[in-house]
Design a protein around this motif. Sequence first.
Motif, PDB file in Angstrom:
ATOM      1  N   ASP A  46       0.833  -1.171   0.105  1.00 53.25           N
ATOM      2  CA  ASP A  46       0.110   0.063   0.106  1.00 53.25           C
ATOM      3  C   ASP A  46       0.745   1.457  -0.147  1.00 53.25           C
ATOM      4  O   ASP A  46       0.317   2.454   0.359  1.00 53.25           O
ATOM      5  CB  ASP A  46      -0.740   0.047   1.292  1.00 53.25           C
ATOM      6  N   ILE A  47       1.778   1.232  -0.716  1.00 51.47           N
ATOM      7  CA  ILE A  47       2.925   2.428  -0.381  1.00 51.47           C
ATOM      8  C   ILE A  47       2.343   3.532  -1.092  1.00 51.47           C
ATOM      9  O   ILE A  47       2.929   4.743  -0.643  1.00 51.47           O
ATOM     10  CB  ILE A  47       4.553   2.062  -1.078  1.00 51.47           C
ATOM     11  N   GLN A  48       1.500   3.405  -1.997  1.00 52.46           N
ATOM     12  CA  GLN A  48       1.008   4.603  -2.826  1.00 52.46           C
ATOM     13  C   GLN A  48       0.168   5.429  -1.710  1.00 52.46           C
ATOM     14  O   GLN A  48       0.012   6.690  -1.971  1.00 52.46           O
ATOM     15  CB  GLN A  48      -0.008   4.248  -3.909  1.00 52.46           C
ATOM     16  N   SER A  49      -0.327   4.805  -0.531  1.00 48.72           N
ATOM     17  CA  SER A  49      -0.853   5.571   0.397  1.00 48.72           C
ATOM     18  C   SER A  49      -0.254   6.286   1.500  1.00 48.72           C
ATOM     19  O   SER A  49      -0.524   6.871   2.198  1.00 48.72           O
ATOM     20  CB  SER A  49      -2.093   4.846   1.131  1.00 48.72           C
ATOM     21  N   PHE A  50       1.221   6.015   1.205  1.00 54.52           N
ATOM     22  CA  PHE A  50       2.332   6.576   2.417  1.00 54.52           C
ATOM     23  C   PHE A  50       2.638   7.952   1.800  1.00 54.52           C
ATOM     24  O   PHE A  50       2.687   8.040   0.523  1.00 54.52           O
ATOM     25  CB  PHE A  50       3.402   5.678   2.429  1.00 54.52           C
ATOM     26  N   ALA A  51       2.743   8.638   2.586  1.00 52.78           N
ATOM     27  CA  ALA A  51       3.554  10.035   2.323  1.00 52.78           C
ATOM     28  C   ALA A  51       4.984   9.723   2.285  1.00 52.78           C
ATOM     29  O   ALA A  51       5.728   9.032   2.814  1.00 52.78           O
ATOM     30  CB  ALA A  51       3.171  11.142   3.386  1.00 52.78           C
ATOM     31  N   LEU A  52       5.618  10.528   1.373  1.00 54.91           N
ATOM     32  CA  LEU A  52       6.987  10.727   1.289  1.00 54.91           C
ATOM     33  C   LEU A  52       7.624  12.026   1.586  1.00 54.91           C
ATOM     34  O   LEU A  52       7.013  12.948   1.097  1.00 54.91           O
ATOM     35  CB  LEU A  52       7.602  10.622  -0.170  1.00 54.91           C
ATOM     36  N   ALA A  53       8.730  12.064   2.372  1.00 58.39           N
ATOM     37  CA  ALA A  53       8.966  13.448   2.701  1.00 58.39           C
ATOM     38  C   ALA A  53      10.467  13.362   2.205  1.00 58.39           C
ATOM     39  O   ALA A  53      11.474  12.374   2.587  1.00 58.39           O
ATOM     40  CB  ALA A  53       9.052  13.680   4.237  1.00 58.39           C
ATOM     41  N   ASN A  66      18.043  13.616  -5.477  1.00 60.67           N
ATOM     42  CA  ASN A  66      19.329  13.877  -5.575  1.00 60.67           C
ATOM     43  C   ASN A  66      20.127  12.900  -4.735  1.00 60.67           C
ATOM     44  O   ASN A  66      19.740  12.675  -3.637  1.00 60.67           O
ATOM     45  CB  ASN A  66      19.617  15.465  -5.350  1.00 60.67           C
ATOM     46  N   GLN A  67      21.449  12.876  -5.145  1.00 58.91           N
ATOM     47  CA  GLN A  67      22.284  12.213  -4.380  1.00 58.91           C
ATOM     48  C   GLN A  67      22.405  12.832  -3.018  1.00 58.91           C
ATOM     49  O   GLN A  67      22.421  14.146  -2.793  1.00 58.91           O
ATOM     50  CB  GLN A  67      23.937  12.452  -4.884  1.00 58.91           C
ATOM     51  N   GLY A  68      22.496  12.051  -1.895  1.00 55.15           N
ATOM     52  CA  GLY A  68      22.391  12.271  -0.549  1.00 55.15           C
ATOM     53  C   GLY A  68      21.005  12.685   0.068  1.00 55.15           C
ATOM     54  O   GLY A  68      20.996  13.016   1.288  1.00 55.15           O
ATOM     55  N   ASP A  69      19.943  12.903  -0.607  1.00 58.70           N
ATOM     56  CA  ASP A  69      18.590  13.247  -0.170  1.00 58.70           C
ATOM     57  C   ASP A  69      18.181  12.090   0.929  1.00 58.70           C
ATOM     58  O   ASP A  69      18.582  10.929   0.898  1.00 58.70           O
ATOM     59  CB  ASP A  69      17.619  13.066  -1.274  1.00 58.70           C
ATOM     60  N   THR A  70      17.466  12.769   2.076  1.00 60.55           N
ATOM     61  CA  THR A  70      16.947  11.648   2.982  1.00 60.55           C
ATOM     62  C   THR A  70      15.454  11.721   2.950  1.00 60.55           C
ATOM     63  O   THR A  70      14.929  12.754   2.794  1.00 60.55           O
ATOM     64  CB  THR A  70      17.218  12.418   4.459  1.00 60.55           C
ATOM     65  N   ILE A  71      14.918  10.574   2.573  1.00 62.41           N
ATOM     66  CA  ILE A  71      13.458  10.330   2.262  1.00 62.41           C
ATOM     67  C   ILE A  71      13.062   9.511   3.612  1.00 62.41           C
ATOM     68  O   ILE A  71      13.566   8.692   4.014  1.00 62.41           O
ATOM     69  CB  ILE A  71      13.581   9.303   1.167  1.00 62.41           C
ATOM     70  N   ALA A  72      11.805  10.122   4.002  1.00 63.98           N
ATOM     71  CA  ALA A  72      11.050   9.571   5.038  1.00 63.98           C
ATOM     72  C   ALA A  72       9.967   8.853   4.546  1.00 63.98           C
ATOM     73  O   ALA A  72       9.031   9.609   3.728  1.00 63.98           O
ATOM     74  CB  ALA A  72      10.770  10.669   6.095  1.00 63.98           C
ATOM     75  N   ILE A  73       9.719   7.589   4.772  1.00 68.24           N
ATOM     76  CA  ILE A  73       8.357   6.776   4.451  1.00 68.24           C
ATOM     77  C   ILE A  73       7.314   6.907   5.452  1.00 68.24           C
ATOM     78  O   ILE A  73       7.684   6.465   6.662  1.00 68.24           O
ATOM     79  CB  ILE A  73       8.748   5.551   4.082  1.00 68.24           C
TER      80      ILE A  73
END
Length: 80
Positions: A46-53, A66-73
């Motif tokens: 169900d990752i489509q319902s997750f927010a990404l920051a 971009n290289q080095g970005d921090t992604i929060a699921i």
Amino acid sequence: MELKVLYFGVSRDQTDKDDEILAVRENLTAGELRLELKALYPNLEDIQSFALAVNESYADDDLLLNQGDTIAIIPPVSGG
């Protein structure tokens, strides 16, 4: 390129990880990252319902990473 991916809530449970460094191709969008994560972790169905920051700001699926970005699921939150 490498991204730092942070997992919160149920996404942590579904991946058995708090965080990881993920090697991905250049010119990847946030939406494409969703597909890559789903392929790596089928439990994230169900990752489509997750927010990404990305770097502490909510991101649309067309955002170029971009290289080095921090992604929060961030899974959806239900209240009561």
